[in-house]
Design a protein around this motif. Structure first.
Motif, PDB file in Angstrom:
ATOM      1  N   GLU A 139       0.848  -1.185   0.000  1.00 18.41           N
ATOM      2  CA  GLU A 139       0.000   0.000   0.000  1.00 18.41           C
ATOM      3  C   GLU A 139       0.887   1.241   0.000  1.00 18.41           C
ATOM      4  N   GLU A 140       0.346   2.328  -0.532  1.00 20.77           N
ATOM      5  CA  GLU A 140       1.082   3.585  -0.504  1.00 20.77           C
ATOM      6  C   GLU A 140       1.304   4.009   0.942  1.00 20.77           C
ATOM      7  N   LEU A 141       2.512   4.514   1.222  1.00 21.24           N
ATOM      8  CA  LEU A 141       2.774   5.009   2.564  1.00 21.24           C
ATOM      9  C   LEU A 141       1.866   6.201   2.854  1.00 21.24           C
ATOM     10  N   PRO A 142       1.236   6.234   4.024  1.00 22.73           N
ATOM     11  CA  PRO A 142       0.351   7.362   4.342  1.00 22.73           C
ATOM     12  C   PRO A 142       1.144   8.659   4.429  1.00 22.73           C
ATOM     13  N   THR A 143       0.498   9.747   4.093  1.00 19.11           N
ATOM     14  CA  THR A 143       1.141  11.056   4.122  1.00 19.11           C
ATOM     15  C   THR A 143       0.888  11.727   5.462  1.00 19.11           C
ATOM     16  N   SER A 144       1.960  12.045   6.166  1.00 21.61           N
ATOM     17  CA  SER A 144       1.841  12.707   7.462  1.00 21.61           C
ATOM     18  C   SER A 144       1.482  14.173   7.269  1.00 21.61           C
ATOM     19  N   SER A 145       0.720  14.714   8.229  1.00 26.28           N
ATOM     20  CA  SER A 145       0.426  16.146   8.207  1.00 26.28           C
ATOM     21  C   SER A 145       1.616  16.954   8.714  1.00 26.28           C
ATOM     22  N   ARG A 146       2.618  16.268   9.251  1.00 22.10           N
ATOM     23  CA  ARG A 146       3.794  16.955   9.773  1.00 22.10           C
ATOM     24  C   ARG A 146       4.773  17.281   8.652  1.00 22.10           C
ATOM     25  N   LYS A 147       5.278  18.505   8.687  1.00 29.59           N
ATOM     26  CA  LYS A 147       6.309  18.912   7.744  1.00 29.59           C
ATOM     27  C   LYS A 147       7.342  19.738   8.498  1.00 29.59           C
ATOM     28  N   SER A 148       8.598  19.464   8.212  1.00 25.46           N
ATOM     29  CA  SER A 148       9.674  20.183   8.903  1.00 25.46           C
ATOM     30  C   SER A 148      10.363  21.143   7.945  1.00 25.46           C
ATOM     31  N   PRO A 149      10.420  22.420   8.312  1.00 26.23           N
ATOM     32  CA  PRO A 149      11.167  23.362   7.477  1.00 26.23           C
ATOM     33  C   PRO A 149      12.668  23.153   7.657  1.00 26.23           C
TER      34      PRO A 149
END
Length: 537
Positions: free
Chosen positions: A295-305
């Protein structure tokens, strides 16, 4: 215990989380974490009953005494500090208020007298005769004097109001305590008091915080809101971070292993599907491919600048000298005879019990305001830039974010500007946003891009972690650790101060204290406590 049963919350087509079934048990402290916009505050509102779920139910909260840290600092302006705290125990306060009303009557009727007798019994059962003394004790522990306790909330500044609202939430010894960013605007002394209070609290706590040190100190569990779901982990923030990173890496490794195996099988099928002698094997491998396809890896809502402050040139030997800086605002003393010298590459924390002296000092150093007395002398090699607590004046025009940042650039390189904004999580059409509509977190990241483009060798930061999520705070923390120039910073984030600075200057209207310590050693040094206390007497 408080429990959610298949709870879903959505606003229109936007689903914040769905089918959340979790239990929050007595005696545990849960740190509720997640990216900005993931629904943390909304989840607390569901638990408190201030918001209804789109689907599902919540049980356990109506049978318990539940307290919530109020966010509206102006809701109690007409009340004294003591009264505001007592309102944290609604049942007892209602009896207290009605009892006072009856006893203030010039003449009681028989019905009034009978009611007063009933109230006295209820009042005694709830330990009402100690209500004012208990509220006063808590306010005193939070650093508010007897004289201040009798004032109206409208007379207090924002940082003092936060303390009162915190005392209000804690006052009734609730069964369930919900805290949304309780350390915001609190001085380090009050944060330490709150940490100790929660460590000794025997009931259920659910707290939202972006302070990693606080989460590590008080939390027994982490409730992680991501991927539109809520999962609870045993342990503090650092344990959750290590565990979640390990689990995500395992998923990525498994995904890669499966993908590599599929490529190998697909190559076999491509080469031999037309070969009669191997067609059976090729068909078998086709079936295996479908079984292995991950399955496609789920996309986290977390993003690091990515935050990194380069310098155009190193600081020379002479950096900055302050001599006898004093300043008043509206006739009130804010700074008094502050003198210190900054050496090259020093990283210094400016701390204090209230924000005004700290902000005023940085405003004076940056040149934003002139001191009433004293002098500032910069070294000839120093180029400084400033991240102010109130950055709104920078975002009043109608420029796009791209044009706004380009204004601070010397080379007008489109790709460079876009790349820099991309590292600060502004991608695609984000760069065309009007700066006037940016959120608090977006404005902070935009200001970081401005400081990055300046390549100044001396940076000043006044509470830079306000409005930031944990990922952005961690990125800033790393950026300040790796900064090769000189730094002055105020912050409520203990982790940032502990890992970045090696000198602490505490300022108050009565003077200052200057020590070469890391932050943790400074606040735990018993020999300094009398001197620190003298700054506020």
């Amino acid at each position: 215990m408080i429990q959610t049963n298949e709870v879903t919350l959505s606003f229109g087509e936007k689903v914040l989380f769905e089918d959340v079934s979790v239990k929050f048990l007595e005696g545990n402290c849960y740190g509720l974490i997640g990216a900005n916009g993931s629904g943390k505050s909304s989840f607390l509102k569901l638990l408190s009953g201030d918001l209804e779920p789109t689907k599902g139910s919540i049980t356990g909260h109506t049978q318990k005494r539940l307290a919530v840290l109020k966010q509206d600092q102006y809701a109690y302006d007409e009340y004294s500090l003591i009264e505001t705290v007592m309102m944290g125990y609604p049942k007892l306060y209602e009896i207290y208020a009605e009892r006072n009303r009856l006893y203030s009557l010039d003449e009681m009727s028989d019905a009034d007298g009978e009611r007063a007798g009933e109230l006295e019994c209820e009042y005694a059962d709830l330990d009402g005769y100690n209500i004012e003394a208990d509220a006063a004790t808590m306010l005193s522990e939070l650093g508010l004097s007897d004289a201040e306790q009798q004032k109206k909330m409208a007379e207090m500044d924002d940082s003092q109001k936060v303390k009162v609202l915190l005392a209000q939430a804690l006052f009734s010894d609730p069964d369930i305590l919900l805290l949304d960013e309780p350390t915001n605007q609190l001085d380090y002394i009050t944060v330490l008091w709150l940490e100790n209070f929660l460590l000794n609290f025997k009931n259920t706590v659910i707290v939202i915080s972006h302070d990693r040190h606080f989460l590590n100190k008080v939390c027994t569990h982490i409730a992680d809101l991501d991927f539109n779901e809520l999962k609870i982990y045993t342990g503090n923030y650092d344990f959750w971070k290590n565990m979640s990173e390990l689990m995500m890496q395992q998923k990525k490794d498994q995904h890669k292993t499966s993908t590599d195996k599929i490529k190998e099988l697909e190559e076999f099928v491509r080469r031999f599907s037309a070969n009669a002698s191997k067609s059976k094997q090729a068909t078998s491998r086709k079936k295996l491919i479908e079984k292995l396809r991950p399955e496609e890896l789920p996309t986290s809502s977390r993003k690091s600048p990515y935050i990194h402050f380069n310098i155009q040139r190193p600081c020379g030997d002479k950096v900055l000298t302050l001599k006898n800086i004093s300043h008043k605002i509206d006739g009130e003393q804010v700074l008094s005879n502050v003198s210190f010298t900054v050496q090259k590459n020093e990283k210094i924390a400016i701390i204090g019990k209230t924000s005004l002296p700290k902000t005023t000092l940085l405003d004076i150093i940056s040149g934003k305001i002139q001191p009433d007395e004293g002098s500032i002398e910069w070294g000839s090699t120093i180029q400084h830039d400033y991240f102010p607590k109130d950055n709104s004046p920078y975002f009043n025009d109608g420029n796009s974010l791209f044009d706004w940042l380009n204004h601070y650039s010397d080379n007008n390189d489109i790709q460079y500007i876009r790349g820099l904004l991309g590292r600060l999580l502004f991608s695609g059409h984000d760069v065309d946003k009007k700066v006037s509509v940016l959120s608090g977190g977006e404005k902070a990241r935009a200001m970081f891009s401005k400081l990055m483009i300046s390549e100044a060798n001396f940076l000043l930061f006044d509470d830079p972690t306000n409005h930031l999520d944990l990922e952005s705070i961690s990125a800033l923390n790393d950026g300040l650790i790796n900064f090769k120039g000189t730094l002055l910073v105020t912050s409520h984030d203990f982790e940032l101060l502990n890992t970045v600075v090696s000198r602490v200057i505490e300022v108050s209207p009565k003077g200052f204290l200057d020590r070469y310590n890391n932050f943790n050693d400074y606040i735990e040094d018993e020999s300094l406590k009398p001197k620190r206390a003298a700054l506020y007497q």
